[in-house]
Design a protein around this motif. Structure first.
Motif, PDB file in Angstrom:
ATOM      1  N   GLY A  19      43.199  24.841  31.468  1.00 11.52           N
ATOM      2  CA  GLY A  19      43.253  25.928  30.495  1.00 11.52           C
ATOM      3  C   GLY A  19      42.866  27.289  31.023  1.00 11.52           C
ATOM      4  O   GLY A  19      42.200  28.062  30.318  1.00 11.52           O
ATOM      5  N   ALA A  20      43.303  27.618  32.233  1.00 10.74           N
ATOM      6  CA  ALA A  20      42.926  28.902  32.832  1.00 10.74           C
ATOM      7  C   ALA A  20      43.782  30.038  32.287  1.00 10.74           C
ATOM      8  O   ALA A  20      44.994  29.920  32.159  1.00 10.74           O
ATOM      9  N   ASN A  21      43.123  31.149  31.981  1.00 16.48           N
ATOM     10  CA  ASN A  21      43.804  32.361  31.541  1.00 16.48           C
ATOM     11  C   ASN A  21      43.332  33.527  32.410  1.00 16.48           C
ATOM     12  O   ASN A  21      42.131  33.793  32.502  1.00 16.48           O
ATOM     13  N   LEU A  22      44.290  34.197  33.031  1.00 16.32           N
ATOM     14  CA  LEU A  22      43.965  35.297  33.935  1.00 16.32           C
ATOM     15  C   LEU A  22      45.031  36.378  33.850  1.00 16.32           C
ATOM     16  O   LEU A  22      46.215  36.082  33.645  1.00 16.32           O
ATOM     17  N   SER A  23      44.613  37.616  34.053  1.00 17.21           N
ATOM     18  CA  SER A  23      45.547  38.726  34.215  1.00 17.21           C
ATOM     19  C   SER A  23      45.089  39.519  35.435  1.00 17.21           C
ATOM     20  O   SER A  23      43.966  40.020  35.463  1.00 17.21           O
ATOM     21  N   LEU A  24      45.959  39.609  36.439  1.00 19.60           N
ATOM     22  CA  LEU A  24      45.628  40.323  37.660  1.00 19.60           C
ATOM     23  C   LEU A  24      46.501  41.578  37.751  1.00 19.60           C
ATOM     24  O   LEU A  24      47.717  41.517  37.555  1.00 19.60           O
ATOM     25  N   GLN A  25      45.861  42.710  38.069  1.00 20.46           N
ATOM     26  CA  GLN A  25      46.526  44.001  38.035  1.00 20.46           C
ATOM     27  C   GLN A  25      46.998  44.439  39.414  1.00 20.46           C
ATOM     28  O   GLN A  25      46.401  44.103  40.442  1.00 20.46           O
ATOM     29  N   LYS A  26      48.055  45.232  39.430  1.00 18.22           N
ATOM     30  CA  LYS A  26      48.567  45.782  40.684  1.00 18.22           C
ATOM     31  C   LYS A  26      47.549  46.752  41.290  1.00 18.22           C
ATOM     32  O   LYS A  26      46.785  47.399  40.581  1.00 18.22           O
ATOM     33  N   GLY A  27      47.566  46.820  42.621  1.00 23.35           N
ATOM     34  CA  GLY A  27      46.676  47.735  43.321  1.00 23.35           C
ATOM     35  C   GLY A  27      45.273  47.208  43.523  1.00 23.35           C
ATOM     36  O   GLY A  27      44.397  47.950  43.972  1.00 23.35           O
ATOM     37  N   LYS A  28      45.057  45.930  43.222  1.00 24.17           N
ATOM     38  CA  LYS A  28      43.717  45.347  43.337  1.00 24.17           C
ATOM     39  C   LYS A  28      43.712  44.108  44.228  1.00 24.17           C
ATOM     40  O   LYS A  28      44.695  43.370  44.294  1.00 24.17           O
ATOM     41  N   VAL A  29      42.558  43.902  44.878  1.00 24.66           N
ATOM     42  CA  VAL A  29      42.318  42.704  45.680  1.00 24.66           C
ATOM     43  C   VAL A  29      41.352  41.809  44.919  1.00 24.66           C
ATOM     44  O   VAL A  29      40.280  42.257  44.495  1.00 24.66           O
ATOM     45  N   TYR A  30      41.726  40.553  44.757  1.00 25.70           N
ATOM     46  CA  TYR A  30      40.899  39.577  44.060  1.00 25.70           C
ATOM     47  C   TYR A  30      40.490  38.475  45.042  1.00 25.70           C
ATOM     48  O   TYR A  30      41.336  37.945  45.767  1.00 25.70           O
ATOM     49  N   ALA A  31      39.209  38.138  45.057  1.00 22.77           N
ATOM     50  CA  ALA A  31      38.715  37.057  45.903  1.00 22.77           C
ATOM     51  C   ALA A  31      38.438  35.835  45.038  1.00 22.77           C
ATOM     52  O   ALA A  31      37.734  35.920  44.026  1.00 22.77           O
ATOM     53  N   ASP A 203      38.055  43.812  45.005  1.00 20.23           N
ATOM     54  CA  ASP A 203      37.726  44.616  43.823  1.00 20.23           C
ATOM     55  C   ASP A 203      37.051  43.760  42.755  1.00 20.23           C
ATOM     56  O   ASP A 203      36.150  44.221  42.055  1.00 20.23           O
ATOM     57  N   GLU A 204      37.531  42.503  42.639  1.00 22.16           N
ATOM     58  CA  GLU A 204      36.945  41.590  41.656  1.00 22.16           C
ATOM     59  C   GLU A 204      36.855  40.188  42.248  1.00 22.16           C
ATOM     60  O   GLU A 204      37.638  39.809  43.123  1.00 22.16           O
ATOM     61  N   LEU A 205      35.906  39.420  41.729  1.00 22.34           N
ATOM     62  CA  LEU A 205      35.739  38.031  42.130  1.00 22.34           C
ATOM     63  C   LEU A 205      36.193  37.128  40.987  1.00 22.34           C
ATOM     64  O   LEU A 205      35.990  37.441  39.812  1.00 22.34           O
ATOM     65  N   ILE A 206      36.825  36.015  41.359  1.00 21.78           N
ATOM     66  CA  ILE A 206      37.195  34.972  40.400  1.00 21.78           C
ATOM     67  C   ILE A 206      36.533  33.690  40.894  1.00 21.78           C
ATOM     68  O   ILE A 206      36.810  33.247  42.018  1.00 21.78           O
ATOM     69  N   VAL A 207      35.679  33.110  40.080  1.00 21.12           N
ATOM     70  CA  VAL A 207      34.894  31.955  40.516  1.00 21.12           C
ATOM     71  C   VAL A 207      35.330  30.716  39.753  1.00 21.12           C
ATOM     72  O   VAL A 207      35.373  30.706  38.518  1.00 21.12           O
ATOM     73  N   LEU A 208      35.677  29.656  40.502  1.00 20.16           N
ATOM     74  CA  LEU A 208      36.067  28.381  39.902  1.00 20.16           C
ATOM     75  C   LEU A 208      34.912  27.386  39.984  1.00 20.16           C
ATOM     76  O   LEU A 208      34.226  27.294  41.002  1.00 20.16           O
ATOM     77  N   SER A 209      34.722  26.628  38.901  1.00 16.09           N
ATOM     78  CA  SER A 209      33.686  25.598  38.870  1.00 16.09           C
ATOM     79  C   SER A 209      33.987  24.628  37.736  1.00 16.09           C
ATOM     80  O   SER A 209      34.367  25.052  36.633  1.00 16.09           O
ATOM     81  N   ASP A 210      33.837  23.334  38.013  1.00 18.85           N
ATOM     82  CA  ASP A 210      34.041  22.294  36.993  1.00 18.85           C
ATOM     83  C   ASP A 210      35.400  22.412  36.307  1.00 18.85           C
ATOM     84  O   ASP A 210      35.519  22.325  35.076  1.00 18.85           O
ATOM     85  N   SER A 211      36.431  22.675  37.113  1.00 16.07           N
ATOM     86  CA  SER A 211      37.825  22.760  36.637  1.00 16.07           C
ATOM     87  C   SER A 211      38.061  23.928  35.677  1.00 16.07           C
ATOM     88  O   SER A 211      39.039  23.927  34.927  1.00 16.07           O
ATOM     89  N   LYS A 212      37.178  24.916  35.722  1.00 12.49           N
ATOM     90  CA  LYS A 212      37.308  26.075  34.846  1.00 12.49           C
ATOM     91  C   LYS A 212      37.131  27.363  35.646  1.00 12.49           C
ATOM     92  O   LYS A 212      36.625  27.342  36.766  1.00 12.49           O
TER      93      LYS A 212
END
Length: 254
Positions: A19-31, A203-212
């Motif tokens: 059930g992941a929901n994400l919106s990633l914007q142009k011009g940005k680096v996400y880790a 620019d932003e971090l996205i952290v995964l844990s426990d399938s979320k």
């Protein structure tokens, strides 16, 4: 914009991401961060259309359809973890393979110049005529990164792009990623295990844990002692350097 709606990924009966929901914007680096086995590579492969998923993945207004994978992947530069090249080609030839879709019997000078320009900027132009089989693991990693860039992608997916690089080339590659992302106004999603590099170059971090998705946002907002303990099962102290970047220092595993 890259949008994930109610995205779920299964490997057999095991739920990798739910059930992941994400919106990633142009011009940005996400880790993309998380412990081993958290589903980072699976998420990246799903975005590339390499493994099946439930839910919706859309990019630039188009929705991923497995019947149209070839078209979907045209604008994506994907660098997987395993990028071994077991064929005797020059480094320049390997970089030009990034243009496979548009290569003919004759390779235009313009394409060779483009490949050489990227190699020059990455500091590997001196390897152009070397056999890829004679290159070190770190050199191959830089070559494969150049191969990804030569196709002029709109979306960059980099799975542990600096794992085999020394400190200098880590900085060269990640600085290039950041500048290239801004210059080309594209989206970059990269998997990193080194939190300090993620803090410095994303620019932003996205952290995964426990399938979320456990957290998403700036490093200052995301990185807390509680999150590090939950995600990595480690007690840690968090300090701030002279640029006000958080620095995570692990004390002990729990």
């Amino acid at each position: 914009m890259l949008v994930l709606k109610d995205l779920s990924i299964y490997r057999g009966k095991f739920c990798v991401l739910e059930g992941a929901n994400l919106s990633l914007q142009k011009g940005k680096v996400y880790a993309l961060l998380g412990a081993n086995g958290a589903g980072k590579s699976s998420l990246m492969k799903a975005i590339f259309g390499e493994i099946k998923h439930k839910g919706e993945i859309s990019f630039a207004g188009e929705t991923l359809n497995f019947l149209q994978q070839y078209t979907w992947r045209k604008s994506i530069g994907y660098m997987p973890q395993d990028n071994n090249v077991d064929v005797s080609l020059s480094v320049l030839e390997v970089v030009l393979l990034g243009l496979m879709d548009s290569l003919g019997v004759y390779i235009e000078d313009e394409k060779v110049r483009l490949a050489a320009k990227i190699m020059q900027e990455l500091g590997i132009i001196h390897l152009a005529q070397r056999d890829i089989m004679d290159c070190s693991g770190g050199q191959r990693q830089m070559v494969m990164f150049a191969q990804v860039l030569v196709k002029n992608p709109k979306l960059l997916l980099l799975d542990e792009p600096v794992s085999a690089l020394d400190m200098r080339y880590q900085c060269i590659l990640l600085n290039y990623v950041r500048k290239y992302t801004i210059k080309k106004d594209l989206i970059t999603l990269m998997i990193l295990h080194d939190i300090s590099l993620a803090v410095q170059f994303a620019d932003e971090l996205i952290v995964l844990s426990d399938s979320k998705i456990a957290a998403k946002g700036s490093a200052r907002c995301v990185l807390t002692q509680e999150l590090i303990e939950k995600v990595y099962k480690v007690l840690a102290n968090i300090f701030y350097d002279d640029r006000n970047f958080p620095v995570v220092v692990a004390k002990e595993a729990i």
